[in-house]
Each structure stands twice: as structure tokens, then as C-alpha cells.
Scaffold this motif. Structure first.
Motif, PDB file in Angstrom:
ATOM      1  N   ARG A  99      57.098   5.586  10.016  1.00 24.22           N
ATOM      2  CA  ARG A  99      56.581   6.882  10.443  1.00 24.22           C
ATOM      3  C   ARG A  99      57.651   7.653  11.220  1.00 24.22           C
ATOM      4  O   ARG A  99      58.301   7.108  12.114  1.00 24.22           O
TER       5      ARG A  99
ATOM      6  N   GLN B 128      46.542  -0.087   5.255  1.00 28.18           N
ATOM      7  CA  GLN B 128      47.189  -1.307   5.714  1.00 28.18           C
ATOM      8  C   GLN B 128      46.381  -2.561   5.396  1.00 28.18           C
ATOM      9  O   GLN B 128      46.929  -3.567   4.938  1.00 28.18           O
TER      10      GLN B 128
ATOM     11  N   VAL C  36      56.444   0.656   6.084  1.00 25.00           N
ATOM     12  CA  VAL C  36      55.847   1.917   6.510  1.00 25.00           C
ATOM     13  C   VAL C  36      56.640   2.423   7.707  1.00 25.00           C
ATOM     14  O   VAL C  36      56.659   1.781   8.763  1.00 25.00           O
TER      15      VAL C  36
ATOM     16  N   TYR D  62      55.322  -7.235   4.351  1.00 19.45           N
ATOM     17  CA  TYR D  62      54.804  -5.922   4.753  1.00 19.45           C
ATOM     18  C   TYR D  62      55.338  -5.627   6.148  1.00 19.45           C
ATOM     19  O   TYR D  62      55.228  -6.467   7.057  1.00 19.45           O
TER      20      TYR D  62
ATOM     21  N   SER E  48      57.973   3.879   2.911  1.00 15.87           N
ATOM     22  CA  SER E  48      56.968   4.950   2.851  1.00 15.87           C
ATOM     23  C   SER E  48      56.830   5.617   4.211  1.00 15.87           C
ATOM     24  O   SER E  48      56.724   4.933   5.233  1.00 15.87           O
ATOM     25  N   THR E  49      56.834   6.939   4.234  1.00 14.89           N
ATOM     26  CA  THR E  49      56.610   7.685   5.477  1.00 14.89           C
ATOM     27  C   THR E  49      55.200   8.274   5.521  1.00 14.89           C
ATOM     28  O   THR E  49      54.880   9.049   6.413  1.00 14.89           O
TER      29      THR E  49
ATOM     30  N   ALA F 148      55.340  -2.855   9.315  1.00 16.82           N
ATOM     31  CA  ALA F 148      54.727  -1.664   9.920  1.00 16.82           C
ATOM     32  C   ALA F 148      54.726  -1.838  11.430  1.00 16.82           C
ATOM     33  O   ALA F 148      54.333  -2.885  11.936  1.00 16.82           O
TER      34      ALA F 148
ATOM     35  N   TRP G  78      50.791   7.835   5.276  1.00 15.47           N
ATOM     36  CA  TRP G  78      49.717   6.914   5.646  1.00 15.47           C
ATOM     37  C   TRP G  78      49.461   5.952   4.488  1.00 15.47           C
ATOM     38  O   TRP G  78      49.500   6.328   3.316  1.00 15.47           O
ATOM     39  N   VAL G  79      49.212   4.688   4.820  1.00 11.01           N
ATOM     40  CA  VAL G  79      48.888   3.703   3.783  1.00 11.01           C
ATOM     41  C   VAL G  79      47.666   2.902   4.220  1.00 11.01           C
ATOM     42  O   VAL G  79      47.402   2.774   5.416  1.00 11.01           O
TER      43      VAL G  79
END
Length: 469
Positions: A310, A344, A308, A277, A338-339, A279, A341-342
């Protein structure tokens, strides 16, 4: 008299999502114990908060204070995530202009506040609290190691702490033990080069000094057992009550979120302990060169990943346009970018996740260690470099190698760090240490006990205003 009477506690966080969310989480913990909370922020930031559970809503009052207009601050910018890092000082100017409306709220609040819990940026708030005879608590969302590195207020406020690049790349003289918790030269060059000014008139170190110095107590969102030497040190440096409130571990979330359902489908397709993952928080901005090296490194390591990414605030060019040519197609079968919100914490808790490539923001570190995930560390700004050194010293992850002077790194360094942390026999001790952290950071009973002790302290504390009974 009336020791069981609910307290009225005011919460006033800095204008960053990484500060708003923990303050709101703490508000819910206080509300669960029957206390009234007034949570104060600006309109857009209040809209960004998670929905308060219906059974706690009667205890938490969201108080909206419009953010004053400031030249050079874009319209509708109310959070650090809305602006480039270089405009942070203008956001602090607007924040400082909330002093008068906040004082007005406190003075007229009904019931009158018993405590106000505030953040580092509101250096002027302790003076108001003292004038109004409200007990005050500074809540540090930074590690004890970071706060000890910044130094005692007595040194900072008397001009005895040098924050030039040379001074902050070595441990300060009040740290009595061997320490690698220092900045790398490239992490402070942006200040030396003048890329970040001091338009607000109050340097961050002074804000920290005044926030700590003016408080009745200092609170830490930390696990004392993780950094005991540093927690003991701040207790000595501050010469006032210092309390751990626990780490505020992630709360269980509704499993029906549409974004999560789609992500979970992808995670369920991966082998256990196989995916990374990635981010880097809501504020970090990467150059195109950095982005390409990071992407190429993820490509080279050959592992499934969920990244992720942004888009940078204020930019007309999205990150997807800056990725290496053909990258998305090459990794289509094993990588997701992914751009949006996730959730987390949910992703990190999924059994497919083997490691967490993180910017080392303390919120993210807590979420990662609550799930026992080994860390691949890529600090970008603020306290993140200090956190990375602390975490490396605790042997729960590996930092991606960078040139100490200019911060450059290679895709090979990324791939090698991922492989060391997640795949190699050498990295098994790191993985084992990270798994053990789940028993510290993710222990609900331990964190609940810290919170209960903290709330009892708020109740029983005989402040300088109350005197003795």
C-alpha cells in the motif's frame, strides 16, 4: 420480566480500519441473534465498512457523526490509514471532540441503549455511560498478553507504570512467569526521539487505563486456549468480569469479486504450499532502505509470492518507485506486487499459500492462524512487536532478525526466515503448530459458543444500574 426482549447495543470503535471491521463483524454477530445495534462512526469510515447482509440490515443502524475539524489534520482524514503515523495524535484530538455529539445521541436514542461497547481511545466514554446509566463494555482488539504488559489501571492511573524505552524492554513486575513479551529497543526509539508526540493531551497508556477502569466488563477478541496464562493474568489484574468473545474468524465472502477472480487465477497456477503472501497492514510505512531489503529478500528466497504494498498516506511517491531497479522484471514470472485492496482471508485460505509474511497486527494474525499458515514476522509499530514475541513463544512462526538498536535488517535475513519457516526440515515443527491453530482459531463451533455465552451474559447481567430483581 421480558428476558427475551432484544437488546439495544451501541458500538463505538476507534478510527482505524483494523478496529472498524472487527466492531462491525461483532455487530453482525449480535444482529444474527436478534439484537438491535447502533454502529457509530464518521461518514467516510461508514462508507468503508463491508456491506451488511440484507437479512441483517434491519438490525444494524449506521449512525454518522461528522468528524470535527482539527488544525494539522488533513481534510477528509477520518482514519489512521489516511494519515502518516506521526499525525495520529491530531486524529485523536478530533476523535475526542466527538464526546458531545455521542453523548447527545445516547441520551436521545430510541430505544434507550442497554449496552455500549467501545474502544481504547474513547477514555471519556465510561463517564458518559455511567451518567446516563448505560452498561459499558471495553472491547480489546489486542491480545491478553499486550493488555497485561500495559498493566492494571490501578498502576497506570496512579503513575506507577513507567513507559520509557528502558522500562518497556523488560517484563513488568506484575507478570509472575518468565516472559519474552517485551519491546525491542528500536521499536520504542521513535517515542524517545519525539517523532510521536502527545498533542491530544492524553497518552495512549492513560486511554487504556481509563477505558478498562471505567468499564463494567472487559471483552477480548482472543482464543483463550492460545494464551491461557495471559488471559488468567488480565482477569486477576482487572478485578472485574473478563470475557472472550472468540476471534471473530473471517466470514465467507462472495466468490464473484472481480479482484478475487484475477488473483485466484494466479494462485491456481502455483503449486500447493509453494507461495508466500506478504502484507504489512494499512498503516505501516517502510523506508526506502527497508523496502529494498524486503524486496531483495523475497527475490533471493526464490519462492512465488503475492505482495500487497500500500502506498504511504500523504506521500507523493509511491512504493513502486522505491523498489530495487529491475525488481519487477526479475520476479515477473513468480511474483505479484499489488497496490490495490485484496481479499486477504481468501488469499490465505488458498492451498497455494505456504506462509504469511506479516506485520503481526492481531487481525492479520487471526486470519493467518484461522487458515493454519506459518508466520514470517516483521513487526513495524504499535503492539506488533509484543505480538511477534508472543507468537514466537507459541512456536507458530519465525521473526525476521533485526538489529535491536536501530531496527535494520538484511535481505539475507528475510530470505533465511522465509526458507526456515516454509522449506526447511527445522521449520516443520513451526508449520505443524500453525496447522494445529486452525483447529482453535478457525473452529466455528468454538467461536460460536463464545459468542453465545457473551450474548447471554449481556442479557442476564444485573448491572450496577439495574440492581437485583
Amino acid at each position: 420480566m421480558g428476558t427475551e426482549k432484544p437488546l439495544h447495543i451501541v458500538m463505538f470503535p476507534w478510527l482505524a480500519i483494523g478496529h472498524l471491521i472487527p466492531f462491525h463483524h461483532l455487530s453482525k454477530c449480535l444482529a444474527q441473534r436478534g439484537h438491535k445495534v447502533s454502529f457509530i462512526s464518521t461518514p467516510r469510515n461508514l462508507e468503508r465498512l463491508p456491506t451488511t447482509p440484507s437479512h441483517l440490515a434491519p438490525f444494524i443502524h449506521l449512525v454518522s457523526l461528522p468528524l470535527p475539524k482539527v488544525e494539522n489534520l488533513p481534510d477528509h482524514a477520518e482514519s489512521s490509514m489516511d494519515i502518516p503515523y506521526q499525525k495520529a495524535q491530531f486524529l485523536k484530538i478530533a476523535f475526542d471532540n466527538l464526546e458531545s455529539p455521542l453523548a447527545n445521541f445516547l441520551q436521545n436514542a430510541n430505544p434507550f441503549p442497554d449496552w455500549i461497547i467501545y474502544d481504547y481511545a474513547s477514555h471519556w466514554l465510561p463517564r458518559i455511560a455511567s451518567q446516563l446509566k448505560i452498561s459499558s463494555a471495553y472491547l480489546s482488539l489486542f491480545t491478553a498478553a499486550t493488555m497485561a504488559f500495559i498493566g492494571p489501571p490501578s498502576v497506570i492511573l496512579n503513575g506507577g507504570r513507567d513507559f520509557n524505552p528502558e522500562a518497556v524492554t523488560v517484563a513488568p513486575n506484575w507478570v509472575p512467569f518468565q516472559s519474552d513479551v517485551v519491546y525491542r529497543p528500536h521499536e520504542v526509539m521513535k517515542y524517545a526521539d519525539g517523532a510521536v508526540g502527545n498533542e491530544s493531551g492524553t497518552p495512549d497508556e492513560v486511554r487504556f487505563g481509563l477505558a478498562v477502569d471505567g468499564s463494567d466488563i472487559v471483552l477480548f477478541r482472543t482464543c483463550v486456549e492460545f494464551e491461557p496464562e495471559w488471559f488468567d493474568l488480565v482477569c486477576k489484574l482487572y478485578n472485574k468480569p473478563v470475557i472472550s468473545i472468540g476471534v471473530l474468524p473471517p466470514e465467507p465472502e462472495d466468490g464473484g469479486d472481480p479482484a478475487w477472480i484475477k488473483i485466484k487465477e494466479w494462485l491456481d497456477e502455483q503449486r500447493v504450499n509453494s507461495a508466500i503472501y506478504v502484507a504489512l497492514g494499512t498503516e505501516a510505512t517502510l523506508s526506502q532502505t527497508e523496502l529494498r531489503e524486503l524486496a531483495t529478500g523475497l527475490d533471493k528466497c526464490g519462492l512465488p509470492f503475492f505482495w500487497v504494498l500500500r502506498n504511504p498516506p500523504g506521500s507523493t511517491r509511491g512504493y513502486s518507485e522505491m523498489l530495487p531497479t529491475g525488481f519487477t522484471e526479475r520476479v515477473r514470472n513468480r511474483g505479484v506486487v499489488s497496490t490495490e485492496w485484496v481479499p486477504q482471508a481468501k488469499i490465505l485460505s488458498h492451498p497455494a499459500i505456504a506462509g504469511f509474511l506479516t506485520h503481526c497486527g492481531w487481525n492479520s494474525v487471526i486470519e493467518g492462524l484461522c487458515c493454519g499458515r506459518v508466520l514470517i514476522m516483521f513487526p513495524v509499530m504499535n503492539d506488533q512487536g509484543l505480538n511477534a514475541r508472543l507468537l514466537a513463544g507459541k512456536k507458530v512462526g519465525v521473526e525476521i532478525a533485526r538489529d535491536e538498536r536501530d531496527g535494520s535488517f538484511t535481505s539475507d535475513a528475510v530470505a533465511e526466515s522465509v526458507e526456515l519457516a516454509v522449506l526447511s526440515e527445522e521449520g516443520e515443527s513451526l508449520r505443524a503448530n500453525a496447522r494445529r491453530m486452525k483447529g482453535l482459531f478457525g473452529d466455528g463451533d468454538r467461536n460460536g459458543s463464545c459468542m453465545d455465552s457473551f450474548v447471554n451474559y449481556l442479557r442476564n447481567k444485573k448491572t450496577k444500574f439495574m440492581g437485583s430483581e
